[in-house]
Scaffold this active site. Structure first.
Site, PDB file in Angstrom:
ATOM      1  CG  ASP A  49      20.630 -52.116  10.405  1.00 35.65           C
ATOM      2  OD1 ASP A  49      21.482 -52.213  11.312  1.00 35.65           O
ATOM      3  OD2 ASP A  49      19.555 -52.750  10.404  1.00 35.65           O
ATOM      4  CG  ASP A  68      25.650 -46.052  15.639  1.00 37.94           C
ATOM      5  OD1 ASP A  68      24.561 -45.980  16.238  1.00 37.94           O
ATOM      6  OD2 ASP A  68      26.710 -46.410  16.189  1.00 37.94           O
ATOM      7  CB  VAL A  69      19.878 -44.508  15.221  1.00 39.06           C
ATOM      8  CG1 VAL A  69      19.345 -45.008  13.885  1.00 39.06           C
ATOM      9  CG2 VAL A  69      19.785 -45.583  16.299  1.00 39.06           C
ATOM     10  CG  ASN A  95      12.166 -51.430  12.957  1.00 40.83           C
ATOM     11  OD1 ASN A  95      11.276 -52.066  13.527  1.00 40.83           O
ATOM     12  ND2 ASN A  95      13.303 -52.005  12.547  1.00 40.83           N
ATOM     13  CE1 TYR A 160      12.930 -53.410  23.496  1.00 45.23           C
ATOM     14  CE2 TYR A 160      11.018 -54.424  24.509  1.00 45.23           C
ATOM     15  CZ  TYR A 160      11.687 -53.984  23.383  1.00 45.23           C
ATOM     16  OH  TYR A 160      11.091 -54.112  22.151  1.00 45.23           O
ATOM     17  CE  LYS A 164      11.145 -50.772  21.658  1.00 48.24           C
ATOM     18  NZ  LYS A 164      11.321 -50.281  20.277  1.00 48.24           N
ATOM     19  CB  ALA A 193       7.843 -60.084  16.292  1.00 47.50           C
ATOM     20  CB  THR A 195      12.688 -60.769  14.526  1.00 50.17           C
ATOM     21  OG1 THR A 195      13.060 -60.541  15.897  1.00 50.17           O
ATOM     22  CG2 THR A 195      11.316 -60.171  14.270  1.00 50.17           C
TER      23      THR A 195
HETATM   24  P1  NAD Z   1      16.390 -57.302  14.919  1.00 50.39           P
HETATM   25  O1  NAD Z   1      17.508 -57.441  15.899  1.00 50.39           O
HETATM   26  O2  NAD Z   1      16.070 -58.433  14.005  1.00 50.39           O
HETATM   27  O3  NAD Z   1      16.583 -55.982  14.061  1.00 50.39           O
HETATM   28  C1  NAD Z   1      16.955 -54.758  14.648  1.00 50.39           C
HETATM   29  C2  NAD Z   1      17.836 -53.987  13.671  1.00 50.39           C
HETATM   30  O4  NAD Z   1      18.201 -52.740  14.296  1.00 50.39           O
HETATM   31  C3  NAD Z   1      19.132 -54.743  13.339  1.00 50.39           C
HETATM   32  O5  NAD Z   1      19.317 -54.826  11.934  1.00 50.39           O
HETATM   33  C4  NAD Z   1      20.204 -53.900  14.009  1.00 50.39           C
HETATM   34  O6  NAD Z   1      21.452 -53.928  13.333  1.00 50.39           O
HETATM   35  C5  NAD Z   1      19.568 -52.497  13.967  1.00 50.39           C
HETATM   36  N1  NAD Z   1      20.206 -51.600  14.909  1.00 50.39           N
HETATM   37  C6  NAD Z   1      20.544 -51.851  16.214  1.00 50.39           C
HETATM   38  N2  NAD Z   1      21.223 -50.813  16.725  1.00 50.39           N
HETATM   39  C7  NAD Z   1      21.311 -49.884  15.736  1.00 50.39           C
HETATM   40  C8  NAD Z   1      21.913 -48.587  15.653  1.00 50.39           C
HETATM   41  N3  NAD Z   1      22.579 -48.045  16.694  1.00 50.39           N
HETATM   42  N4  NAD Z   1      21.817 -47.902  14.495  1.00 50.39           N
HETATM   43  C9  NAD Z   1      21.174 -48.449  13.431  1.00 50.39           C
HETATM   44  N5  NAD Z   1      20.587 -49.669  13.439  1.00 50.39           N
HETATM   45  C10 NAD Z   1      20.672 -50.370  14.588  1.00 50.39           C
HETATM   46  O7  NAD Z   1      15.120 -56.934  15.827  1.00 50.39           O
HETATM   47  P2  NAD Z   1      13.538 -56.915  15.546  1.00 50.39           P
HETATM   48  O8  NAD Z   1      12.940 -57.957  16.375  1.00 50.39           O
HETATM   49  O9  NAD Z   1      13.234 -56.835  14.085  1.00 50.39           O
HETATM   50  O10 NAD Z   1      13.198 -55.513  16.247  1.00 50.39           O
HETATM   51  C11 NAD Z   1      12.921 -54.325  15.531  1.00 50.39           C
HETATM   52  C12 NAD Z   1      12.155 -53.381  16.426  1.00 50.39           C
HETATM   53  O11 NAD Z   1      10.985 -54.021  16.883  1.00 50.39           O
HETATM   54  C13 NAD Z   1      12.902 -52.914  17.680  1.00 50.39           C
HETATM   55  O12 NAD Z   1      12.640 -51.540  17.899  1.00 50.39           O
HETATM   56  C14 NAD Z   1      12.281 -53.742  18.782  1.00 50.39           C
HETATM   57  O13 NAD Z   1      12.331 -53.105  20.041  1.00 50.39           O
HETATM   58  C15 NAD Z   1      10.863 -53.864  18.273  1.00 50.39           C
HETATM   59  N6  NAD Z   1      10.105 -54.985  18.828  1.00 50.39           N
HETATM   60  C16 NAD Z   1      10.513 -56.272  18.618  1.00 50.39           C
HETATM   61  C17 NAD Z   1       9.775 -57.328  19.146  1.00 50.39           C
HETATM   62  C18 NAD Z   1      10.174 -58.760  18.960  1.00 50.39           C
HETATM   63  O14 NAD Z   1       9.626 -59.614  19.674  1.00 50.39           O
HETATM   64  N7  NAD Z   1      11.054 -59.088  18.032  1.00 50.39           N
HETATM   65  C19 NAD Z   1       8.624 -57.047  19.894  1.00 50.39           C
HETATM   66  C20 NAD Z   1       8.236 -55.727  20.084  1.00 50.39           C
HETATM   67  C21 NAD Z   1       8.984 -54.701  19.535  1.00 50.39           C
END
Ligand code: NAD
Length: 266
Positions: A49, A68-69, A95, A160, A164, A193, A195
């Site tokens: 992360d 950083d991805v 993720n 977005y 996906k 979700a 979060t």
């Molecule tokens: P979140 O923001 O709580 O966590 C995402 C994490 O990704 C963070 O810790 C962030 O620092 C990290 N990140 C962002 N850019 C980065 C980079 N360049 N390099 C490394 N790390 C990086 O979000 P979440 O809700 O847990 O989402 C996680 C995944 O789930 C994402 O891919 C999101 O698209 C997907 N998702 C989320 C939801 C939702 O409703 N929360 C729904 C469907 C899919």
């Protein structure tokens, strides 16, 4: 006797003992819940992360690696550190992701490029770097975090959703390319979700409580998905016991994609 039960009647072994995992975006939300669950199931887990996110999120049982991805060198160095410290890679959970709000007209092209860089090219970078080590694993599995936005049209989510959709297609293509090497690729498609990401969206809304109620009502089971529910689906797909499951997208969305209910009569 179950698969994990010891022959002498001792307590069953956790299903991921001996396996080494990377979870990207593992300092928050779905990624953190996944990293903790894989660790509780016996895996040794590295979290990739951003350095700023790792400062607050990662607990001692996890190996926090600042990555950083969107940065090739950072990804290569992070994978190298995992191999040095854990001895290899068996499970990769791609993720890390960011959101974007807007119709096709509304987001500047620089934002299109950046969101694709994180959500899609990030998966490409980390997977490419991990593949040489996954090839050495007897039970290699990659799980990508996709979204219901890949399979349902959601308003004001053009960018977005496009990322996906790419994650879904990439998952299936990689599953086909690497099945001969016994590396499985699957994805999970969460609904909305609960979060920190969704917290941020709600706080930015004019009426956060009304916005939350609308998001809950969009999912047939009437509530937000929990990060732990998504983590459970990821752990299932990552486990060696899912060895015949590859190229699938597993919805974790309270029925949002599959069900068509009559509107509630009031
Ligand atoms: P979140 O923001 O709580 O966590 C995402 C994490 O990704 C963070 O810790 C962030 O620092 C990290 N990140 C962002 N850019 C980065 C980079 N360049 N390099 C490394 N790390 C990086 O979000 P979440 O809700 O847990 O989402 C996680 C995944 O789930 C994402 O891919 C999101 O698209 C997907 N998702 C989320 C939801 C939702 O409703 N929360 C729904 C469907 C899919």
């Amino acid at each position: 006797m179950t698969q994990h039960e010891a022959a002498d009647g001792a307590a069953p072994q956790p299903p991921l003992v001996g396996l080494r995992a990377i979870v990207t975006g593992g300092a928050s939300g779905i990624g953190l819940a996944t990293a903790l669950l894989l660790s509780a199931q016996g895996a040794r887990v590295a979290v990739f992360d951003l350095a700023t996110a790792l400062e607050s999120g990662v607990q001692q049982s996890l190996l926090g690696v600042p990555v950083d991805v969107t940065d090739d060198q950072s990804v290569t160095a992070g994978v190298g550190r995992v191999v040095d410290e854990l001895g290899g890679i068996d499970i990769l959970v791609n993720n890390a992701g960011i959101g974007a709000r807007g119709t096709v007209e509304e987001n500047p092209m620089a934002e299109w490029q950046h969101v694709f860089d994180v959500n899609v090219f990030g998966i490409v970078r980390v997977t490419r770097a991990a593949l040489p080590y996954l090839r050495q694993s007897p039970s290699a599995a990659v799980v990508n975090t996709c979204s219901v936005a890949a399979t349902a049209g959601i308003p004001a989510r053009a960018l977005y959703s496009a990322t996906k959709g790419a994650v879904l297609s990439l998952t299936q293509a990689m599953a086909a390319d690497h099945i001969g090497e016994r590396i499985r690729f699957n994805c999970v498609n969460p609904g909305t979700a609960d979060t920190p990401w969704v917290d941020r969206l709600l706080q930015a809304a004019d009426d956060p409580a009304a916005e939350r109620a609308a998001l809950e009502a969009r999912q047939p089971h009437g509530r937000l998905v929990t990060a732990e529910e998504v983590a459970g689906a990821i752990a299932y797909l990552a486990a060696p016991s899912s060895g015949s499951t590859t190229g699938v997208a597993l919805p974790v969305d309270g029925g949002m994609q599959a069900l068509r209910l009559r509107p509630v009569q009031r």
